[in-house]
Enzyme design. Structure first.
Site, PDB file in Angstrom:
ATOM      1  CD  GLU A  39      -2.756   1.231   2.453  1.00 17.20           C
ATOM      2  OE1 GLU A  39      -2.726   0.317   3.299  1.00 17.20           O
ATOM      3  OE2 GLU A  39      -3.509   2.214   2.531  1.00 17.20           O
ATOM      4  NE  ARG A 265       4.511  -7.878  11.664  1.00 16.95           N
ATOM      5  CZ  ARG A 265       4.241  -6.805  10.915  1.00 16.95           C
ATOM      6  NH1 ARG A 265       3.255  -6.835  10.047  1.00 16.95           N
ATOM      7  NH2 ARG A 265       4.952  -5.727  11.038  1.00 16.95           N
ATOM      8  CE  LYS A 275       3.018   0.299   4.904  1.00 20.13           C
ATOM      9  NZ  LYS A 275       2.574   0.019   3.526  1.00 20.13           N
TER      10      LYS A 275
HETATM   11  P1  ATP Z   1       3.056  -2.112   8.190  1.00 20.69           P
HETATM   12  O1  ATP Z   1       2.507  -3.196   9.063  1.00 20.69           O
HETATM   13  O2  ATP Z   1       4.491  -1.846   8.376  1.00 20.69           O
HETATM   14  O3  ATP Z   1       2.257  -0.856   8.204  1.00 20.69           O
HETATM   15  P2  ATP Z   1       1.678  -3.181   5.975  1.00 20.69           P
HETATM   16  O4  ATP Z   1       1.445  -4.618   6.168  1.00 20.69           O
HETATM   17  O5  ATP Z   1       0.537  -2.280   6.225  1.00 20.69           O
HETATM   18  O6  ATP Z   1       2.972  -2.720   6.748  1.00 20.69           O
HETATM   19  P3  ATP Z   1       1.648  -3.310   3.134  1.00 20.69           P
HETATM   20  O7  ATP Z   1       2.067  -2.255   2.210  1.00 20.69           O
HETATM   21  O8  ATP Z   1       0.219  -3.659   3.219  1.00 20.69           O
HETATM   22  O9  ATP Z   1       2.204  -2.866   4.551  1.00 20.69           O
HETATM   23  O10 ATP Z   1       2.507  -4.609   2.941  1.00 20.69           O
HETATM   24  C1  ATP Z   1       2.865  -5.147   1.678  1.00 20.69           C
HETATM   25  C2  ATP Z   1       3.242  -6.580   1.865  1.00 20.69           C
HETATM   26  O11 ATP Z   1       4.340  -6.699   2.760  1.00 20.69           O
HETATM   27  C3  ATP Z   1       2.101  -7.380   2.453  1.00 20.69           C
HETATM   28  O12 ATP Z   1       1.967  -8.581   1.714  1.00 20.69           O
HETATM   29  C4  ATP Z   1       2.537  -7.653   3.849  1.00 20.69           C
HETATM   30  O13 ATP Z   1       2.033  -8.880   4.288  1.00 20.69           O
HETATM   31  C5  ATP Z   1       4.065  -7.647   3.743  1.00 20.69           C
HETATM   32  N1  ATP Z   1       4.664  -7.260   5.016  1.00 20.69           N
HETATM   33  C6  ATP Z   1       4.410  -6.149   5.739  1.00 20.69           C
HETATM   34  N2  ATP Z   1       5.114  -6.155   6.884  1.00 20.69           N
HETATM   35  C7  ATP Z   1       5.851  -7.295   6.889  1.00 20.69           C
HETATM   36  C8  ATP Z   1       6.781  -7.888   7.811  1.00 20.69           C
HETATM   37  N3  ATP Z   1       7.105  -7.311   8.959  1.00 20.69           N
HETATM   38  N4  ATP Z   1       7.329  -9.084   7.473  1.00 20.69           N
HETATM   39  C9  ATP Z   1       7.012  -9.668   6.317  1.00 20.69           C
HETATM   40  N5  ATP Z   1       6.151  -9.178   5.412  1.00 20.69           N
HETATM   41  C10 ATP Z   1       5.563  -8.002   5.688  1.00 20.69           C
HETATM   42 MG    MG Z   2      -1.190  -3.758   5.033  1.00 20.13          MG
END
Ligand code: ATP
Ligand code: MG
Length: 565
Positions: A39, A265, A275
């Site tokens: 995102e 994760r 984020k």
């Molecule tokens: P955050 O939790 O940091 O705000 P998010 O999950 O909202 O991150 P996205 O942009 O939705 O961020 O994530 C893109 C991809 O990265 C998704 O498939 C998510 O599952 C993966 N992802 C996010 N954080 C992690 C992590 N800590 N370890 C592994 N994969 C991750």
């Molecule tokens: Mg997300």
């Protein structure tokens, strides 16, 4: 590509790769298609790097392809700046989506048509409850939800209202479109989830074309289906969304049937991977920006001097599991040191200088001595370093009253100056305040290069710089951003920020070869650590970030683990 991916062998064992291999073997899929779906509401961090290495890595290993898809369904938080940064970060990590760049917003028209399809089938309805009422109706883990009084609206009325939602007739939050599934479901995600909300906000790509936007759940699986994704890999928090993901795939005329798989994760000690929290640090001015070298963002890590190869090695080393755990940040640092030890040029730099005058060395004389660029890489050759009567050494390499086990310079003691001579401290010069400001030493001319003909071997070898040739530099010494391995465990993340995570050293002196380093290049300052040239550098005034010290704590942690086992 194989030389680029050390550790690749180890990666092959995880459960997702086993599923992909079996699906290809059984003929369920002719080839594998994955995607990385960020995102664009912030910069990518090292957790995302794990997901990128997994999705792009699987595509590479199994001869398939991986899409980069922006999950841009919430225009209030998403920005072009983030889109550009994400693309450059994925490329920097060494991956390429080729022509397969997509956006959930490319599918807004199709998603709308599918929403209408559900309404026509009596499987979705327009709800006039407020967001608070919807929350109250949702129930809890132990109590079923309550049906909305609008749930039984006639199909024609739903079609009309949904169309008018799209046309912009209602203000934000006035109505939503919900799926009609089961308010008593044990899975809260199936209690009539919201599919569309009204948001009068311009979108970076679709502009003012829309004032209703699909939710993540309604967009994600269908986007996968449109793109022919075979394995939709995401983190564990989406496990409970999988029944909903499957419900859409089953109830809509989608062109393919992707399946979702979840993995744990990445969590790292001394690090926060969220984020939203990282944005807060940036907005509150707690760091120098998204690319502050202390940030766990990919751009911060890059500015710090971590090579992309080390991140890929790290992803391979931690593997992919189904259970959440916390990885020791020392393991990431180990991967970085491993790459830099092989690659980084060795140089001399003095962070806290102390003047040394070699009394028996002729005034005005300058000698050029051969110094090895990288003992791990004979191909890196040698360079010439200049030696003269006045030198700088590291202040902490001298003690007037040396404690036991302090083998470096002290009054009357002889040490080796690397690649140069053995020198002996004869006199300590102090200022009025009693602080040491200069050492008067003598050198042994017979020890040029650092070896004594009589075989005497001082216990310490120091780095040094010729005063007449030294280049002034700023060095930013970095340490973990947080004081504890589990930041926020007491409920307040900000309280755990380390006041010592950045120390700016102003009067540093470096050898002239360091004036030639490119921004982003990481070198080893002998005995001190790895340092990367920062974009804040100006001509004649380099700024270096300390990437890491030389001490590898991971090796020690591992050795200890083996002893105990
Ligand atoms: P955050 O939790 O940091 O705000 P998010 O999950 O909202 O991150 P996205 O942009 O939705 O961020 O994530 C893109 C991809 O990265 C998704 O498939 C998510 O599952 C993966 N992802 C996010 N954080 C992690 C992590 N800590 N370890 C592994 N994969 C991750
Ligand atoms: Mg997300």
């Amino acid at each position: 590509m194989s030389t680029d991916r050390p550790g690749g062998e180890r990666e092959r064992g995880d459960f997702i790769r086993a599923i992909v291999a079996e699906d290809l073997r059984s003929g369920k899929h002719a080839s594998v298609v994955t995607r990385f779906p960020p995102e664009p509401n912030g910069y990518l961090h090292v957790g995302h790097a794990k997901s990128i290495c997994l999705n792009f890595g699987i595509a590479q290993e199994f001869g398939g392809r991986c899409h980069l898809r922006f999950d841009d369904t919430n225009p209030t938080k998403e920005e072009q700046e983030y889109i550009d940064a994400i693309e450059s970060d994925v490329r920097w990590l060494g991956f390429d989506w080729g022509e397969h760049l997509y956006h959930a917003s490319d599918y807004f028209e199709q998603l709308y048509a599918w929403a209408v399809h559900l309404v026509r089938a009596g499987k979705a309805y327009v709800d006039d409850l407020s967001a608070d009422e919807i929350r109250e109706h949702r129930g809890t883990l132990t109590e079923p939800g309550k049906e909305s009084r609008y749930r039984t609206r006639p199909i024609e009325e739903n079609l009309d209202l949904f169309e008018r939602m799209r046309k912009g007739e209602f203000p934000d939050g006035a109505r939503v479109l919900r799926a009609k599934i089961d308010m008593a479901s044990g899975n809260i995600n199936l209690r009539d989830p919201v599919l569309y909300r009204i948001l009068h906000a311009a979108h970076p790509r679709t502009g003012d074309a829309w004032c209703i936007y699909p939710t993540y759940d309604f967009a994600h699986g269908q986007s996968d289906a449109i793109e022919g994704i075979t394995h939709s890999i995401c983190t564990l928090e989406f496990e409970d969304h999988r029944p909903l993901y499957d419900w859409f795939i089953e109830n809509l005329p989608v062109p393919s049937r992707p399946r979702q798989y979840e993995f744990a994760r990445l969590n790292l000690s001394y690090t926060v991977l969220s984020k939203r929290f990282l944005l807060r640090l940036v907005n509150d001015g707690r760091v120098r920006g998204w690319d502050d070298p202390r940030m766990p963002t990919i751009c911060g890590i890059r500015r710090r001097g971590y090579p992309a190869e080390a991140l890929r090695d790290f992803a391979a080393m931690i593997g992919v599991a189904k259970r959440d755990s916390v990885v020791d940040v020392a393991m990431l640092e180990h991967c970085v040191r491993d790459v830099l030890n092989r690659r980084a040029a060795r140089r001399f730099a003095v962070l806290r200088p102390l003047k040394v005058v070699i009394e028996n060395y002729p005034e005005g004389r300058v000698e050029e001595l051969d110094a090895v660029n990288n003992p791990e890489d004979p191909g890196a050759g040698t360079r010439r370093v200049r030696f003269s009567r006045e030198l700088w050494i590291e202040r902490e390499d001298f003690r007037e009253d040396p404690p036991k086990k302090f083998y470096r310079l002290a009054p009357g003691r002889e040490v080796r100056l690397r690649y140069a001579y053995l020198v002996t401290c004869r006199e300590v010069v102090k200022d009025a305040a009693g602080d040491v400001v200069e050492l008067r030493c003598t050198y042994d001319p017979a020890t040029r290069g650092g070896d004594a003909p009589d075989g005497r071997r001082p216990k310490a070898t120091l780095h040094w710089i010729s005063a007449a040739h030294a280049v002034p530099a700023e060095v930013r010494v970095y340490d973990h951003l947080f004081t504890r391995p589990d930041p926020g465990a007491d409920g307040d993340l900000l309280a755990d920020l380390s006041p010592k995570s950045e120390e700016v050293l102003d009067g540093c002196l470096v050898e002239p070869a360091l004036a030639e380093v490119r921004v982003g290049e990481t070198v080893q300052f002998e005995r001190l650590g790895y340092f990367c040239l920062d974009p804040d550098s100006r001509p004649g005034r380099p700024v270096f970030n300390r990437t890491l010290t030389l001490k590898d704590t991971w090796v020690r942690i591992q050795a200890k683990g083996q002893e105990e086992a």
